[in-house]
Scaffold this active site. Structure first.
Site, PDB file in Angstrom:
ATOM      1  N   GLU A 104       2.742  -8.026  13.712  1.00  8.47           N
ATOM      2  CA  GLU A 104       1.698  -7.522  12.825  1.00  8.47           C
ATOM      3  C   GLU A 104       2.229  -7.462  11.402  1.00  8.47           C
ATOM      4  O   GLU A 104       3.436  -7.309  11.198  1.00  8.47           O
ATOM      5  CB  GLU A 104       1.334  -6.086  13.251  1.00  8.47           C
ATOM      6  N   ASP A 105       1.329  -7.525  10.427  1.00 10.48           N
ATOM      7  CA  ASP A 105       1.756  -7.342   9.038  1.00 10.48           C
ATOM      8  C   ASP A 105       2.043  -5.870   8.761  1.00 10.48           C
ATOM      9  O   ASP A 105       3.052  -5.511   8.186  1.00 10.48           O
ATOM     10  CB  ASP A 105       0.720  -7.901   8.049  1.00 10.48           C
ATOM     11  N   ASP A 108      -1.194   0.619  10.092  1.00 10.29           N
ATOM     12  CA  ASP A 108      -1.697   1.583   9.122  1.00 10.29           C
ATOM     13  C   ASP A 108      -2.257   2.779   9.911  1.00 10.29           C
ATOM     14  O   ASP A 108      -1.514   3.641  10.355  1.00 10.29           O
ATOM     15  CB  ASP A 108      -2.744   0.850   8.274  1.00 10.29           C
ATOM     16  N   PHE A 157      -1.613   1.310  -1.093  1.00  5.51           N
ATOM     17  CA  PHE A 157      -2.013  -0.066  -0.803  1.00  5.51           C
ATOM     18  C   PHE A 157      -0.966  -1.054  -1.328  1.00  5.51           C
ATOM     19  O   PHE A 157      -0.472  -0.921  -2.444  1.00  5.51           O
ATOM     20  CB  PHE A 157      -3.381  -0.349  -1.430  1.00  5.51           C
ATOM     21  N   ARG A 170      -1.660 -13.016  -0.830  1.00  9.05           N
ATOM     22  CA  ARG A 170      -0.854 -13.298   0.374  1.00  9.05           C
ATOM     23  C   ARG A 170       0.377 -14.148   0.058  1.00  9.05           C
ATOM     24  O   ARG A 170       1.385 -14.065   0.740  1.00  9.05           O
ATOM     25  CB  ARG A 170      -1.696 -14.051   1.419  1.00  9.05           C
TER      26      ARG A 170
HETATM   27  P1  IMP Z   1      -4.802  -0.470  11.132  1.00  3.54           P
HETATM   28  O1  IMP Z   1      -5.422   0.611  10.263  1.00  3.54           O
HETATM   29  O2  IMP Z   1      -3.472  -0.061  11.659  1.00  3.54           O
HETATM   30  O3  IMP Z   1      -5.773  -0.924  12.176  1.00  3.54           O
HETATM   31  O4  IMP Z   1      -4.522  -1.707  10.168  1.00  3.54           O
HETATM   32  C1  IMP Z   1      -5.391  -2.789  10.141  1.00  3.54           C
HETATM   33  C2  IMP Z   1      -5.128  -3.820   9.107  1.00  3.54           C
HETATM   34  O5  IMP Z   1      -5.440  -3.292   7.821  1.00  3.54           O
HETATM   35  C3  IMP Z   1      -3.736  -4.386   8.959  1.00  3.54           C
HETATM   36  O6  IMP Z   1      -3.394  -5.351   9.927  1.00  3.54           O
HETATM   37  C4  IMP Z   1      -3.849  -5.007   7.567  1.00  3.54           C
HETATM   38  O7  IMP Z   1      -4.386  -6.310   7.652  1.00  3.54           O
HETATM   39  C5  IMP Z   1      -4.807  -4.071   6.853  1.00  3.54           C
HETATM   40  N1  IMP Z   1      -4.069  -3.189   5.922  1.00  3.54           N
HETATM   41  C6  IMP Z   1      -3.730  -1.899   6.112  1.00  3.54           C
HETATM   42  N2  IMP Z   1      -3.058  -1.416   5.039  1.00  3.54           N
HETATM   43  C7  IMP Z   1      -2.963  -2.453   4.161  1.00  3.54           C
HETATM   44  C8  IMP Z   1      -2.366  -2.605   2.837  1.00  3.54           C
HETATM   45  O8  IMP Z   1      -1.761  -1.680   2.236  1.00  3.54           O
HETATM   46  N3  IMP Z   1      -2.489  -3.836   2.268  1.00  3.54           N
HETATM   47  C9  IMP Z   1      -3.123  -4.884   2.861  1.00  3.54           C
HETATM   48  N4  IMP Z   1      -3.688  -4.782   4.082  1.00  3.54           N
HETATM   49  C10 IMP Z   1      -3.611  -3.584   4.721  1.00  3.54           C
END
Ligand code: IMP
Length: 187
Positions: A104-105, A108, A157, A170
């Site tokens: 995963e990137d 969050d 962010f 990206r």
């Molecule tokens: P989750 O809230 O853990 O489900 O995260 C979902 C997705 O939100 C991640 O896979 C990212 O693609 C995107 N995301 C969350 N925080 C950031 C950020 O700071 N920058 C860019 N994308 C983010």
């Protein structure tokens, strides 16, 4: 040196983690994973789009046999009883009895992983672990902890190294964080 402040759409960002630091950390993660998975031929499942750069750098740094495949997750609202549903597009590998490492990137809130994991576990893999380039522990709303983390970062962010702000950013080789004087707004 990269330009320390950049503009992406309406917001400004500052260098937060340099590409050199990123590559050093990825080498460490790859070494750890290579030790943990020696002889197991793990299957990396990269979550598109955000993880494509992290997954490819991590994968190339491994010293063991391993396989990789990419999927895209599309989320939609299910019925009221099931809440949000996630479909995995391109999930055509047979993962039965395989050792899976999801890449995963960023984790969050944890919502993506908490929704996707049950779908993966239904297919009876031998094991599932998560390798995430970034983790924002302060933002977590679900009980999800990546097993391999590149960097823990504050609840701000970020863009670059695969992560985008409204589709841009990206391709930045370093990781940038939103400037404190930039309007947080809806990102
Ligand atoms: P989750 O809230 O853990 O489900 O995260 C979902 C997705 O939100 C991640 O896979 C990212 O693609 C995107 N995301 C969350 N925080 C950031 C950020 O700071 N920058 C860019 N994308 C983010």
């Amino acid at each position: 040196m990269p330009s320390s402040t950049i503009q992406v759409h309406d917001k400004s960002f500052e260098v937060f983690i340099s590409k050199e630091k990123i590559h050093e950390r990825i080498a460490e993660l790859a070494e750890q994973i290579s030790k943990d998975y020696a002889g197991l031929n793990p299957l990396f499942i990269g979550i598109l789009n955000g993880s494509f750069i992290f997954a490819s750098d991590l994968f190339r740094a491994l010293s063991i046999d391993a396989e990789i495949s990419f999927i895209k997750l599309a989320s939609y609202k299910g019925t009221s009883s099931s809440g949000n549903v996630i479909t995995a597009i391109g999930m055509d590998e047979n993962i039965y009895q395989r050792h899976i490492i999801i890449t995963e990137d960023i984790v969050d809130t944890g919502k993506t992983m908490v929704t996707f994991l049950p779908e993966l576990l239904q297919r009876n893999p031998a094991s599932v672990k998560i390798a995430s380039f970034l983790s924002k522990p302060e933002a977590r709303q679900h009980k999800i902890e990546p097993d391999y983390i590149g960097f823990e970062i504050p609840n701000k962010f970020v863009v670059g190294y695969g992560l985008d702000y409204d589709r841009l950013g990206r391709n930045l080789p370093d990781l940038y964080i939103i400037s404190s004087n930039s309007p947080e707004g809806e990102v």
